[in-house]
Motif scaffolding. Sequence first.
Motif, PDB file in Angstrom:
ATOM      1  N   VAL A   1      -3.730   3.620 -17.797  1.00 21.67           N
ATOM      2  CA  VAL A   1      -3.789   4.721 -16.833  1.00 21.67           C
ATOM      3  C   VAL A   1      -5.237   5.162 -16.697  1.00 21.67           C
ATOM      4  O   VAL A   1      -5.869   5.604 -17.667  1.00 21.67           O
ATOM      5  N   GLY A   2      -5.769   5.062 -15.488  1.00 21.49           N
ATOM      6  CA  GLY A   2      -7.186   5.327 -15.254  1.00 21.49           C
ATOM      7  C   GLY A   2      -8.012   4.106 -15.587  1.00 21.49           C
ATOM      8  O   GLY A   2      -8.955   4.167 -16.371  1.00 21.49           O
ATOM      9  N   CYS A   3      -7.684   2.973 -14.964  1.00 20.85           N
ATOM     10  CA  CYS A   3      -8.257   1.685 -15.370  1.00 20.85           C
ATOM     11  C   CYS A   3      -9.650   1.435 -14.840  1.00 20.85           C
ATOM     12  O   CYS A   3     -10.327   0.517 -15.310  1.00 20.85           O
ATOM     13  N   GLY A   4     -10.102   2.204 -13.824  1.00 18.47           N
ATOM     14  CA  GLY A   4     -11.426   1.953 -13.272  1.00 18.47           C
ATOM     15  C   GLY A   4     -11.561   0.536 -12.761  1.00 18.47           C
ATOM     16  O   GLY A   4     -10.731   0.042 -12.003  1.00 18.47           O
ATOM     17  N   LEU A   5     -12.606  -0.160 -13.207  1.00 17.86           N
ATOM     18  CA  LEU A   5     -12.855  -1.524 -12.752  1.00 17.86           C
ATOM     19  C   LEU A   5     -12.001  -2.563 -13.453  1.00 17.86           C
ATOM     20  O   LEU A   5     -12.124  -3.756 -13.188  1.00 17.86           O
TER      21      LEU A   5
ATOM     22  N   ASP B   1      -4.903   3.259 -11.172  1.00 24.09           N
ATOM     23  CA  ASP B   1      -6.003   4.184 -10.898  1.00 24.09           C
ATOM     24  C   ASP B   1      -5.696   4.958  -9.631  1.00 24.09           C
ATOM     25  O   ASP B   1      -5.050   4.436  -8.712  1.00 24.09           O
ATOM     26  N   ILE B   2      -6.156   6.194  -9.601  1.00 21.84           N
ATOM     27  CA  ILE B   2      -5.899   7.054  -8.444  1.00 21.84           C
ATOM     28  C   ILE B   2      -6.834   6.750  -7.281  1.00 21.84           C
ATOM     29  O   ILE B   2      -6.522   7.053  -6.132  1.00 21.84           O
ATOM     30  N   HIS B   3      -7.980   6.124  -7.568  1.00 20.81           N
ATOM     31  CA  HIS B   3      -9.025   5.991  -6.553  1.00 20.81           C
ATOM     32  C   HIS B   3      -8.972   4.617  -5.884  1.00 20.81           C
ATOM     33  O   HIS B   3      -9.150   3.595  -6.546  1.00 20.81           O
ATOM     34  N   PRO B   4      -8.744   4.554  -4.575  1.00 18.69           N
ATOM     35  CA  PRO B   4      -8.667   3.249  -3.906  1.00 18.69           C
ATOM     36  C   PRO B   4      -9.969   2.463  -3.980  1.00 18.69           C
ATOM     37  O   PRO B   4      -9.946   1.223  -4.027  1.00 18.69           O
ATOM     38  N   ALA B   5     -11.104   3.141  -4.018  1.00 16.29           N
ATOM     39  CA  ALA B   5     -12.381   2.427  -4.117  1.00 16.29           C
ATOM     40  C   ALA B   5     -12.502   1.718  -5.458  1.00 16.29           C
ATOM     41  O   ALA B   5     -12.995   0.586  -5.536  1.00 16.29           O
ATOM     42  N   GLN B   6     -12.055   2.366  -6.518  1.00 18.41           N
ATOM     43  CA  GLN B   6     -12.096   1.721  -7.824  1.00 18.41           C
ATOM     44  C   GLN B   6     -11.155   0.512  -7.869  1.00 18.41           C
ATOM     45  O   GLN B   6     -11.498  -0.526  -8.453  1.00 18.41           O
ATOM     46  N   LEU B   7      -9.996   0.649  -7.271  1.00 16.43           N
ATOM     47  CA  LEU B   7      -9.064  -0.476  -7.253  1.00 16.43           C
ATOM     48  C   LEU B   7      -9.627  -1.644  -6.443  1.00 16.43           C
ATOM     49  O   LEU B   7      -9.454  -2.813  -6.816  1.00 16.43           O
TER      50      LEU B   7
ATOM     51  N   PRO C   1       0.823  -1.214   0.000  1.00 18.96           N
ATOM     52  CA  PRO C   1       0.000   0.000   0.000  1.00 18.96           C
ATOM     53  C   PRO C   1       0.852   1.256   0.000  1.00 18.96           C
ATOM     54  O   PRO C   1       1.868   1.338   0.693  1.00 18.96           O
ATOM     55  N   GLN C   2       0.449   2.213  -0.805  1.00 16.92           N
ATOM     56  CA  GLN C   2       1.161   3.479  -0.905  1.00 16.92           C
ATOM     57  C   GLN C   2       0.264   4.602  -0.378  1.00 16.92           C
ATOM     58  O   GLN C   2      -0.956   4.472  -0.340  1.00 16.92           O
ATOM     59  N   PRO C   3       0.860   5.724   0.047  1.00 16.35           N
ATOM     60  CA  PRO C   3       0.032   6.860   0.438  1.00 16.35           C
ATOM     61  C   PRO C   3      -0.895   7.264  -0.707  1.00 16.35           C
ATOM     62  O   PRO C   3      -0.488   7.248  -1.872  1.00 16.35           O
ATOM     63  N   ALA C   4      -2.132   7.576  -0.389  1.00 10.64           N
ATOM     64  CA  ALA C   4      -3.112   7.906  -1.419  1.00 10.64           C
ATOM     65  C   ALA C   4      -2.724   9.203  -2.123  1.00 10.64           C
ATOM     66  O   ALA C   4      -2.466  10.217  -1.471  1.00 10.64           O
ATOM     67  N   PRO C   5      -2.639   9.188  -3.472  1.00 12.14           N
ATOM     68  CA  PRO C   5      -2.363  10.436  -4.192  1.00 12.14           C
ATOM     69  C   PRO C   5      -3.491  11.437  -3.978  1.00 12.14           C
ATOM     70  O   PRO C   5      -4.634  11.057  -3.686  1.00 12.14           O
ATOM     71  N   ALA C   6      -3.162  12.710  -4.111  1.00 12.64           N
ATOM     72  CA  ALA C   6      -4.179  13.742  -3.961  1.00 12.64           C
ATOM     73  C   ALA C   6      -5.182  13.637  -5.100  1.00 12.64           C
ATOM     74  O   ALA C   6      -4.815  13.457  -6.257  1.00 12.64           O
ATOM     75  N   MET C   7      -6.448  13.739  -4.765  1.00 11.27           N
ATOM     76  CA  MET C   7      -7.514  13.685  -5.759  1.00 11.27           C
ATOM     77  C   MET C   7      -8.325  14.963  -5.713  1.00 11.27           C
ATOM     78  O   MET C   7      -8.578  15.509  -4.634  1.00 11.27           O
ATOM     79  N   ARG C   8      -8.737  15.415  -6.885  1.00 14.53           N
ATOM     80  CA  ARG C   8      -9.664  16.532  -6.920  1.00 14.53           C
ATOM     81  C   ARG C   8     -10.996  16.062  -6.338  1.00 14.53           C
ATOM     82  O   ARG C   8     -11.414  14.925  -6.546  1.00 14.53           O
ATOM     83  N   PRO C   9     -11.702  16.932  -5.596  1.00 13.28           N
ATOM     84  CA  PRO C   9     -12.916  16.503  -4.888  1.00 13.28           C
ATOM     85  C   PRO C   9     -13.974  15.875  -5.793  1.00 13.28           C
ATOM     86  O   PRO C   9     -14.599  14.875  -5.414  1.00 13.28           O
TER      87      PRO C   9
ATOM     88  N   VAL D   1      -2.641  -1.210  -9.445  1.00 15.03           N
ATOM     89  CA  VAL D   1      -1.738  -0.372  -8.654  1.00 15.03           C
ATOM     90  C   VAL D   1      -2.374   1.003  -8.481  1.00 15.03           C
ATOM     91  O   VAL D   1      -2.934   1.565  -9.431  1.00 15.03           O
ATOM     92  N   GLN D   2      -2.253   1.546  -7.280  1.00 19.58           N
ATOM     93  CA  GLN D   2      -2.747   2.895  -7.048  1.00 19.58           C
ATOM     94  C   GLN D   2      -1.692   3.921  -7.420  1.00 19.58           C
ATOM     95  O   GLN D   2      -0.511   3.782  -7.072  1.00 19.58           O
ATOM     96  N   GLY D   3      -2.108   4.949  -8.134  1.00 17.12           N
ATOM     97  CA  GLY D   3      -1.193   6.018  -8.498  1.00 17.12           C
ATOM     98  C   GLY D   3      -1.874   7.028  -9.392  1.00 17.12           C
ATOM     99  O   GLY D   3      -2.931   6.770  -9.979  1.00 17.12           O
ATOM    100  N   ALA D   4      -1.268   8.192  -9.494  1.00 14.78           N
ATOM    101  CA  ALA D   4      -1.790   9.267 -10.327  1.00 14.78           C
ATOM    102  C   ALA D   4      -1.137   9.236 -11.694  1.00 14.78           C
ATOM    103  O   ALA D   4       0.005   8.785 -11.850  1.00 14.78           O
ATOM    104  N   ALA D   5      -1.845   9.738 -12.691  1.00 13.31           N
ATOM    105  CA  ALA D   5      -1.310   9.809 -14.047  1.00 13.31           C
ATOM    106  C   ALA D   5      -0.054  10.658 -14.105  1.00 13.31           C
ATOM    107  O   ALA D   5       0.816  10.443 -14.957  1.00 13.31           O
TER     108      ALA D   5
END
Length: 280
Positions: free
Chosen positions: A81-85, A105-111, A6-14, A132-136
């Motif tokens: 990048v941005g794989c969603g489900l 994907d940036i979103h842990p819920a999607q992963l 697990p990595q620290p969650a990248p910043a996401m726009r609200p 893998v969790q990460g930002a583009a």
Amino acid sequence: MEHDAPQPAPAMRPAVQETYGPADLSAAQIFAGGFINFGYWPGIDLSRPLDETDRIRSQQALYRHVLDALRLPDAARLLEVGCGLGMGCALALAEYGAAAVTGLDIHPAQLRRAREAHAETLRREPDRLRFVQGAAEEIPLAEREFDAVLSVEAAQHFPDLTAFAAETFRVLRPGGRVAVTSFFTPDDSPGRPEDLAELLLTFADGLDIARPVGALANAFAAAGLTEVRTRSIGPGVWPGWDAWLSRWWDEDTWPRNFRHAWERRLLDYYVVTAGRPTDR
């Protein structure tokens, strides 16, 4: 492949955090099949009522169109990048002979949902699929790791196309290719963001970012990628997407304004491709 720690969650726009988190856009009926894209509709009869089979077919067709543009080598290592489900990742494994596919994907819920949806493949073929969790803009993967990078209808959310392009160059092996499909403005004429925000809630609330397709093409070139090409596929996207939306929304409601924005040349759908030179 083992799952990454697990990595620290990248910043996401609200707006992104909300739409792909508790709201779970993938559960909406308009995205039947869990692909979360507008679809590519050539070959589907739009003159009759559309059903869920048509919808899933359109979303699979968009992935195939982009994967075909990559001209994948045998046994390719592929990053989405941005794989969603992860439905596109699974399609690439099943139909394109990829040696291994990584969904980012940036979103842990999607992963979490992706890992649940593909639990059997992850168990049976752990060396071929991972999420893998990460930002583009900050991809937590190795340099020159991939033969190809694709992104399907996610770039409209990326806050920094320049950083995304630089990361794409970094993770591609020499000779590797990238293909991105999403919706962009056709030019940088003043007022485009305001016009789109007036028509479409997703631009007004900040989920989608209004930028010209040239911004991505220029970012790829500046990062060192070559043979940069942009191609509109709007005629294959917008009429079908609008016909599908008509099942739930009337002509004068905001979701139907995607087609109106295209007809007014405020917005279009593109495939952008490029490659990393073999000598760099």
